[in-house]
Design a protein around this motif. Structure first.
Motif, mmCIF file in Angstrom:
data_model
loop_
_atom_site.group_PDB
_atom_site.id
_atom_site.type_symbol
_atom_site.label_atom_id
_atom_site.label_comp_id
_atom_site.label_asym_id
_atom_site.label_seq_id
_atom_site.Cartn_x
_atom_site.Cartn_y
_atom_site.Cartn_z
ATOM 1 N N SER A 100 0.817 -1.212 0.000
ATOM 2 C CA SER A 100 0.000 0.000 0.000
ATOM 3 C C SER A 100 0.851 1.261 0.000
ATOM 4 O O SER A 100 0.591 2.231 0.717
ATOM 5 C CB SER A 100 -0.974 0.006 1.183
ATOM 6 O OG SER A 100 -1.910 -1.039 1.054
ATOM 7 N N ARG A 101 1.889 1.250 -0.849
ATOM 8 C CA ARG A 101 2.725 2.425 -1.053
ATOM 9 C C ARG A 101 2.504 2.938 -2.465
ATOM 10 O O ARG A 101 2.512 2.166 -3.423
ATOM 11 C CB ARG A 101 4.199 2.072 -0.829
ATOM 12 C CG ARG A 101 4.520 1.654 0.604
ATOM 13 C CD ARG A 101 5.929 1.131 0.739
ATOM 14 N NE ARG A 101 6.146 -0.050 -0.093
ATOM 15 C CZ ARG A 101 7.181 -0.885 0.049
ATOM 16 N NH1 ARG A 101 8.091 -0.644 0.979
ATOM 17 N NH2 ARG A 101 7.302 -1.936 -0.735
ATOM 18 N N LEU A 102 2.337 4.243 -2.589
ATOM 19 C CA LEU A 102 2.115 4.857 -3.896
ATOM 20 C C LEU A 102 3.449 5.123 -4.596
ATOM 21 O O LEU A 102 4.428 5.506 -3.959
ATOM 22 C CB LEU A 102 1.371 6.180 -3.747
ATOM 23 C CG LEU A 102 -0.104 6.126 -3.337
ATOM 24 C CD1 LEU A 102 -0.605 7.539 -3.061
ATOM 25 C CD2 LEU A 102 -0.951 5.459 -4.400
ATOM 26 N N GLY A 121 -2.376 -1.911 12.800
ATOM 27 C CA GLY A 121 -1.287 -2.795 13.179
ATOM 28 C C GLY A 121 -0.217 -2.847 12.107
ATOM 29 O O GLY A 121 0.201 -1.828 11.566
ATOM 30 N N ASP A 122 0.220 -4.058 11.800
ATOM 31 C CA ASP A 122 1.248 -4.227 10.759
ATOM 32 C C ASP A 122 0.634 -4.663 9.437
ATOM 33 O O ASP A 122 1.313 -5.190 8.568
ATOM 34 C CB ASP A 122 2.292 -5.252 11.218
ATOM 35 C CG ASP A 122 1.681 -6.610 11.525
ATOM 36 O OD1 ASP A 122 0.434 -6.727 11.470
ATOM 37 O OD2 ASP A 122 2.443 -7.544 11.824
ATOM 38 N N ARG A 123 -0.672 -4.463 9.283
ATOM 39 C CA ARG A 123 -1.353 -4.854 8.053
ATOM 40 C C ARG A 123 -1.097 -3.819 6.960
ATOM 41 O O ARG A 123 -0.947 -2.633 7.227
ATOM 42 C CB ARG A 123 -2.846 -5.014 8.298
ATOM 43 C CG ARG A 123 -3.176 -6.051 9.378
ATOM 44 C CD ARG A 123 -4.666 -6.100 9.649
ATOM 45 N NE ARG A 123 -4.953 -6.986 10.785
ATOM 46 C CZ ARG A 123 -6.166 -7.186 11.279
ATOM 47 N NH1 ARG A 123 -7.216 -6.565 10.738
ATOM 48 N NH2 ARG A 123 -6.342 -7.995 12.294
ATOM 49 N N ASP A 124 -1.099 -4.304 5.725
ATOM 50 C CA ASP A 124 -0.802 -3.422 4.596
ATOM 51 C C ASP A 124 -2.058 -2.940 3.872
ATOM 52 O O ASP A 124 -1.970 -2.053 3.036
ATOM 53 C CB ASP A 124 0.092 -4.153 3.588
ATOM 54 C CG ASP A 124 1.466 -4.451 4.166
ATOM 55 O OD1 ASP A 124 1.999 -3.596 4.890
ATOM 56 O OD2 ASP A 124 1.999 -5.537 3.896
ATOM 57 N N LYS A 125 -3.191 -3.528 4.176
ATOM 58 C CA LYS A 125 -4.398 -3.227 3.401
ATOM 59 C C LYS A 125 -5.468 -2.490 4.194
ATOM 60 O O LYS A 125 -6.424 -1.995 3.622
ATOM 61 C CB LYS A 125 -5.004 -4.527 2.853
ATOM 62 C CG LYS A 125 -4.050 -5.362 1.991
ATOM 63 C CD LYS A 125 -3.666 -4.660 0.721
ATOM 64 C CE LYS A 125 -2.787 -5.544 -0.146
ATOM 65 N NZ LYS A 125 -2.345 -4.839 -1.377
#
Length: 372
Positions: free
Chosen positions: A81-83, A113-117
């Motif tokens: 989830s990085r642009l 938390g450490d989730r990306d989405k």
């Protein structure tokens, strides 16, 4: 070569110096603009619609999601989830600030938390809204000649906030589109057009907000404090979106698909002689764009150019994407892309379709033009 993010990004002079191996040819051999085709397996191809053949494989983007494009620059969201922005010909890449770097007095954006989405919008009054990366929508503007870059992004649900970015920033500025200190008639997000550092938003009540973020800090609301609706309601029999001409005039564009899968377009503008107090102003149909063409995916008109194959008074279309005013109902299913590549002649009302190869399962497609 990959460009790392820094406080002064993007540096287009540095990017240009890296392009010795990048040969961008916008028109095909037949003088037609080309297409970028996004396949279901993550691959992206450069396609010549006139000759019906692939010109070049542009790469495998299976680890990223395509959000927006402007010319040969694509705005992507990676698996974390990085642009980032990438030149699909040279593969020059520009990193962008983290999504969480939103500057606002109203709220903050945080990862779960450490989730990306998964993310949360946390308002100053303690209210929390869930947001998900697979519902991020965006628009991109790149002007290489002027070395300028602008983009906006938002979560489709909830759609209370929209984030804008301009060249040189290390953060995003937040623009409220829900009921957070703005007049009720200006809330909602039915569609938007980004042209340079000026943003046009079609609200749920058919007003058009105009926002400028070219200044050094934040953004400026250019909409009148007591505006009248820009467009009358058109009902639900057609899809509609807004477009902005090179002169800055806002148009309403409708496209309708009939039972035999035939598509037609109509272009309207607000009657300049309409009563400013009329809350259902008449629309005037626009029968000619003059010596301009409308790139409906970007929502802008550009000068026609025979060398590049850009035909005057034509609408270039690949799919209808209607930005919806979001809901927090996570159970809803977002509609799939409707890929329908065509060019519509506004004067003759004729449609020239360009079907993709039958062996391709397309996820999306974009006409590719050099805007500078």
């Amino acid at each position: 070569m990959v460009l790392k993010r820094s406080s002064s990004l993007p540096d287009f002079r540095h990017v240009k110096a890296l392009r010795s191996n990048s040969n961008l040819t916008v028109p095909g051999k037949s003088g037609s603009p080309l297409l970028t085709l996004f396949l279901d397996d993550g691959r992206c191809e450069l396609y010549n619609p006139i000759e019906g053949k692939t010109e070049k494989m542009l790469g495998d983007f299976s680890g990223s999601r395509f959000l927006a494009s402007c010319g040969k620059w694509f705005l992507m969201l990676d698996s974390r989830s990085r642009l980032y922005i990438i030149d699909v010909f040279s593969k020059d890449r520009i990193g962008l600030p983290p999504l969480e770097s939103v500057v606002s007095d109203l709220c903050s954006l945080k990862r779960v938390g450490d989730r990306d989405k998964e993310f949360t919008w946390e308002l100053t009054d303690g209210t929390v809204f869930n947001a998900f990366a697979d519902e991020i929508r965006a628009s991109l503007w790149v002007d290489e000649k002027a070395e300028e870059l602008a983009l906006v992004w938002f979560f489709d649900a909830p759609a209370g906030f929209l984030c804008c970015y301009k060249k040189g920033n290390d953060h995003y500025n937040l623009i409220p589109v829900g009921q957070f200190g703005i007049p009720k008639m200006l809330t909602g997000l039915h569609g938007l057009v980004l042209r340079g550092y000026r943003l046009y938003i079609l609200t749920t009540r058919n007003f058009v907000r105009v926002i400028d973020f070219s200044g050094k800090k934040g953004f400026e609301e250019l909409t009148d404090s007591d505006p009248s609706p820009t467009f009358s309601p058109l009902g639900y029999s057609c899809n509609f979106s807004i477009a902005v001409t090179t002169a800055g005039e806002v148009l309403l564009v409708t496209n309708t698909v009939f039972e035999r899968s035939e598509r037609t377009f109509h272009v309207y503008k607000k009657d300049p002689n309409a009563d400013p107090d009329d809350y259902m102003p008449d629309l005037l149909e626009v029968h000619s764009l003059g010596d301009e063409a409308l790139l409906l995916d970007l929502g802008i008109t550009v000068p026609a150019n025979p060398t590049l194959g850009i035909k005057p008074n034509s609408i270039y279309f690949t799919r209808h994407y209607l930005i919806r005013y979001g809901t927090s109902d996570r159970s809803r299913v977002l509609p799939p892309y409707e890929v329908d590549i065509c060019v519509f002649n506004l004067a003759t009302k004729t449609l020239e379709p360009f079907p993709a190869p039958p062996n391709m399962n397309l996820k999306d497609a974009r006409w590719i033009f050099s805007l500078t």
